[in-house]
Write a protein that holds these residues in place. Structure first.
Motif, PDB file in Angstrom:
ATOM      1  N   LEU A   1       4.662   2.376  -7.765  1.00  0.00           N
ATOM      2  CA  LEU A   1       4.902   1.777  -6.457  1.00  0.00           C
ATOM      3  C   LEU A   1       5.173   2.932  -5.492  1.00  0.00           C
TER       4      LEU A   1
ATOM      5  N   SER B   1      -1.946  10.496 -11.035  1.00  0.00           N
ATOM      6  CA  SER B   1      -3.131  10.380 -11.893  1.00  0.00           C
ATOM      7  C   SER B   1      -3.028  11.349 -13.070  1.00  0.00           C
TER       8      SER B   1
ATOM      9  N   LEU C   1      -0.940  11.190  -5.059  1.00  0.00           N
ATOM     10  CA  LEU C   1      -1.693  10.263  -5.911  1.00  0.00           C
ATOM     11  C   LEU C   1      -2.349  11.007  -7.074  1.00  0.00           C
ATOM     12  N   ARG C   2      -2.841  12.221  -6.803  1.00  0.00           N
ATOM     13  CA  ARG C   2      -3.468  13.003  -7.887  1.00  0.00           C
ATOM     14  C   ARG C   2      -2.417  13.417  -8.920  1.00  0.00           C
TER      15      ARG C   2
ATOM     16  N   ASP D   1      -3.383   5.514 -12.730  1.00  0.00           N
ATOM     17  CA  ASP D   1      -4.516   5.476 -11.801  1.00  0.00           C
ATOM     18  C   ASP D   1      -4.473   4.278 -10.862  1.00  0.00           C
ATOM     19  N   ASN D   2      -3.427   3.465 -10.995  1.00  0.00           N
ATOM     20  CA  ASN D   2      -3.302   2.311 -10.090  1.00  0.00           C
ATOM     21  C   ASN D   2      -2.039   2.464  -9.262  1.00  0.00           C
ATOM     22  N   TYR D   3      -2.199   2.282  -7.962  1.00  0.00           N
ATOM     23  CA  TYR D   3      -1.074   2.478  -7.046  1.00  0.00           C
ATOM     24  C   TYR D   3      -0.888   1.230  -6.217  1.00  0.00           C
ATOM     25  N   ARG D   4       0.349   0.948  -5.920  1.00  0.00           N
ATOM     26  CA  ARG D   4       0.650  -0.153  -5.013  1.00  0.00           C
ATOM     27  C   ARG D   4       1.553   0.402  -3.926  1.00  0.00           C
ATOM     28  N   PHE D   5       1.134   0.223  -2.706  1.00  0.00           N
ATOM     29  CA  PHE D   5       1.896   0.754  -1.570  1.00  0.00           C
ATOM     30  C   PHE D   5       2.775  -0.348  -0.988  1.00  0.00           C
ATOM     31  N   ILE D   6       4.031  -0.003  -0.720  1.00  0.00           N
ATOM     32  CA  ILE D   6       4.910  -0.978  -0.068  1.00  0.00           C
ATOM     33  C   ILE D   6       4.643  -0.925   1.437  1.00  0.00           C
TER      34      ILE D   6
ATOM     35  N   ALA E   1       7.084  -5.957  -7.127  1.00  0.00           N
ATOM     36  CA  ALA E   1       7.484  -5.939  -8.533  1.00  0.00           C
ATOM     37  C   ALA E   1       8.021  -4.544  -8.822  1.00  0.00           C
TER      38      ALA E   1
END
Lengths: 181, 153
Positions: A136, A156, A152-153, A161-166, A67
């Protein structure tokens, strides 16, 4: 005695033969089927950036479809937010690393600003949503945690605070017919 | 007279040649650029490592240059299991991912309501290994521990 051309007989025979018409319907059907298959294939895993030698995705058994949202691309040589380069990484023969002095309180200041700016642009003109923002992350599989952690920090610190890795889906690849052979 | 004229008129034929040309070109273009990889996404959250006692399983997997160390809360206290690499730890395949998946299945059977696992990653752990550990912890059908929290050591 009439003077006839030696080719007259052959010409007359050719004239008598019915004209053969090539039926293109079957060929058109087949081509349209191939076109639909290819367009479907392209539509399934649409990605803004194509993987290169500097951006090899990790393999995974995940199958969740992609997405589109704010995309952070971490290749071996740089970090970019939605195709805008933010920071160059130090990359040699070994794993890539962050340049000295860019990490402040665990985050990369320039990256935090870029993500916050991008989120603001995406929210502009849209009704407020209840869902938490997500990013993403498109990451080279050789990238160590010493780079991934500050990235990631930074997200944040920008309020995500939410991550999606491809990842490269091995389950879907295994189930799909192998067209490369 | 009118009817006879209608009969002598040629039926119009659709010229398919330009259409075929265009479709062939499109197919060639798509095939040349095709990358038959299928992409998916896997979710995670960021969290600080915590050793404070709490409720539930509190499963933690420490990934480092020696292998995996799993720890979780049981009724007898904090349990720990080492899953070292078969030889020297190097490529992803050298890590005991099968052992980790078996442990995840075992813990999932004992604690089916717990779905959170915290990964504590050393600085040098590559993302490829992180993704494999997440796969092993999710288990078949994403039933075991699908909620992954990433953190440093």
């Amino acid at each position: 005695m009439s003077h006839r051309s030696p080719f007259a007989k052959a010409r007359a025979k050719r004239r008598e033969m019915p004209m053969v018409e090539l039926s293109l319907a079957a060929m058109v059907d087949m081509m349209i089927n191939i076109l639909i298959f290819l367009l479907h294939l392209y539509g399934r895993g649409a990605m803004v950036t194509q993987p290169s030698d500097d951006l090899q995705l990790a393999g995974s058994t995940a199958t969740a479809p992609l997405a589109l949202t704010v995309t952070i691309v971490v290749s071996r040589v740089s970090i970019a937010v939605d195709s805008t380069p933010v920071l160059d990484l130090v990359s040699g023969d070994g794993p890539s690393r962050l340049p000295d002095g860019v990490v402040d309180h665990g985050a990369i200041a320039g990256l935090t600003d870029a993500i916050a700016r991008d989120l603001q642009q995406q929210r502009a003109g849209k009704p407020a949503q209840d869902t938490a923002p997500e990013v993403l992350v498109q990451m080279d599989k050789r990238t160590p945690w010493s780079v991934l952690g500050p990235v990631l920090r930074s997200a944040s610190a920008a309020g995500v605070d939410n991550y999606r890795f491809i990842v490269s889906s091995e389950t879907a690849e295994r189930d799909a017919p192998d067209l490369r052979r | 007279m009118k009817a006879r004229r209608r009969l002598t008129m040629d039926s119009p034929e659709l010229n398919l040649v330009p259409l075929l040309d265009m479709v062939s070109l499109l197919i060639q273009l798509l095939l040349i650029n095709a990358q038959f990889g299928v992409f998916a996404e896997v979710g995670a959250a960021l969290g600080a490592p915590s050793s404070a006692p709490g409720e539930g399983l509190q499963l933690q997997i420490h990934v480092n240059g020696a292998g995996f160390t799993a720890s979780w809360q049981d009724k007898d206290g904090r349990m720990q299991r080492q899953l070292p690499c078969a030889g020297p730890c190097g490529p992803v395949e050298s890590y005991d991912l099968a052992g980790l998946a078996a442990l995840a299945a075992e813990l999932d059977q004992q604690h089916p309501d717990d779905q959170v696992v915290q990964l504590r990653l050393d600085a040098e752990v590559p993302f490829e290994l992180t993704a494999r550990v997440m796969d092993a912890m999710r288990g078949p059908g994403d039933r075991a521990f699908p909620d992954v929290v990433l953190g440093g050591p």
